[in-house]
Design a protein around this motif. Structure first.
Motif, PDB file in Angstrom:
ATOM      1  N   THR A 158       0.828  -1.209   0.000  1.00 52.58           N
ATOM      2  CA  THR A 158       0.000   0.000   0.000  1.00 52.58           C
ATOM      3  C   THR A 158       0.865   1.262   0.000  1.00 52.58           C
ATOM      4  O   THR A 158       0.446   2.285  -0.540  1.00 52.58           O
ATOM      5  N   ALA A 193       1.762   1.898  -3.542  1.00 47.77           N
ATOM      6  CA  ALA A 193       0.593   2.429  -4.243  1.00 47.77           C
ATOM      7  C   ALA A 193       0.335   3.881  -3.870  1.00 47.77           C
ATOM      8  O   ALA A 193       0.040   4.716  -4.743  1.00 47.77           O
ATOM      9  N   SER A 194       0.462   4.204  -2.592  1.00 45.44           N
ATOM     10  CA  SER A 194       0.239   5.582  -2.142  1.00 45.44           C
ATOM     11  C   SER A 194       1.221   6.541  -2.798  1.00 45.44           C
ATOM     12  O   SER A 194       0.857   7.655  -3.208  1.00 45.44           O
ATOM     13  N   LEU A 229      -6.819   3.694  -4.698  1.00 43.04           N
ATOM     14  CA  LEU A 229      -6.283   2.408  -4.243  1.00 43.04           C
ATOM     15  C   LEU A 229      -7.392   1.375  -4.130  1.00 43.04           C
ATOM     16  O   LEU A 229      -8.442   1.652  -3.545  1.00 43.04           O
TER      17      LEU A 229
END
Length: 255
Positions: free
Chosen positions: A153, A156-157, A170
């Motif tokens: 994550t 992705a962030s 997301l």
């Protein structure tokens, strides 16, 4: 709490239109799928209209699956294929009223792959904005998808921040995140502004969410407290008949 049936895994023995009907009859509030492209969009649209369900999301094509492809958007040298897949997915989603398209990164690593993915995400977001569609990116765990470009994550962030488009979000799959990072509650709280869709399955076997190491009653109560407004995606692999696996719905829908 409302749920969306992921028809990539649930009722796989049925045609996509028939699976949509089955999901409606089972009490799901929405549906989603992986790769609907072998079914004419008008047939899917008719089933959605008949049931009153919305198809929440679909994926870009994986590429040449016989050669091991699992997405194209982060693979250097395959930009034209990746963008053709993006265009196809957005056109299909627009025709059936689907608000989200998951752009699959594929198996790649390194700075060139990152730059390729960023460029393709810019392209996808700009094209999707014309149809009011959100682009999703999803970290996949390295047990099921070793070598997949996007696996956490945080990664992705960072990509979402670099692209800087309001229609890039997301896809938070509790199954993948738990396997890679754990700490679901704090991650959901922290990442909520970036989340476009949430999926779930038991961990570690990716079956119905009524067993395993994640307490989904607690997670769903947390999401209620965070005012998450959308149906949650049941993306799990039934051990047998899908309809026989749905006992969890009555137990968890009031979480």
């Amino acid at each position: 709490m409302q749920f969306s049936a992921n028809l990539g895994f649930l009722w796989k023995e049925l045609s996509l239109p028939d699976a949509i009907l089955a999901a409606k009859n089972a009490g799901f509030a929405a549906v989603e799928c992986h790769w609907p492209y072998d079914v004419p969009a008008e047939k899917v649209k008719a089933a959605l209209q008949e049931t009153g369900l919305k198809m929440l999301g679909l994926n870009t094509r994986r590429g040449d699956t016989s050669a091991g492809d699992n997405g194209l958007a982060a693979i250097p040298g395959r930009v034209s294929e990746a963008r053709a897949a993006i265009e196809e997915a957005i056109a299909y989603a627009s025709e059936i009223g689907t608000p989200n398209v998951h752009v699959m990164a594929g198996f790649a690593q390194g700075d060139e792959a990152r730059a390729t993915f960023l460029d393709n995400l810019h392209y996808a977001c700009e094209l999707a904005a014309q149809s009011n569609i959100t682009i999703l990116i999803e970290p996949l765990n390295h047990y099921d998808a070793p070598g997949y470009f996007l696996s956490t994550t945080q990664q992705a962030s960072d990509l979402i921040a670099l692209v800087g488009k309001t229609n890039l979000k997301l896809m938070f799959d509790c199954y993948h995140v738990q396997l890679m990072e754990g700490d679901l509650s704090h991650r959901l709280e922290k990442l909520m502004p970036l989340i476009g869709h949430i999926q779930f399955a038991s961990v570690p076997d990716r079956s119905a969410p009524d067993h395993g190491e994640v307490n989904y009653e607690y997670i769903f109560k947390l999401l209620n407290s965070l005012s998450y407004p959308k149906p949650l995606g049941a993306e799990y692999k039934p051990s047998g008949d899908t309809s026989a696996s749905l006992g969890w719905m009555s137990a968890l829908k009031h979480a």
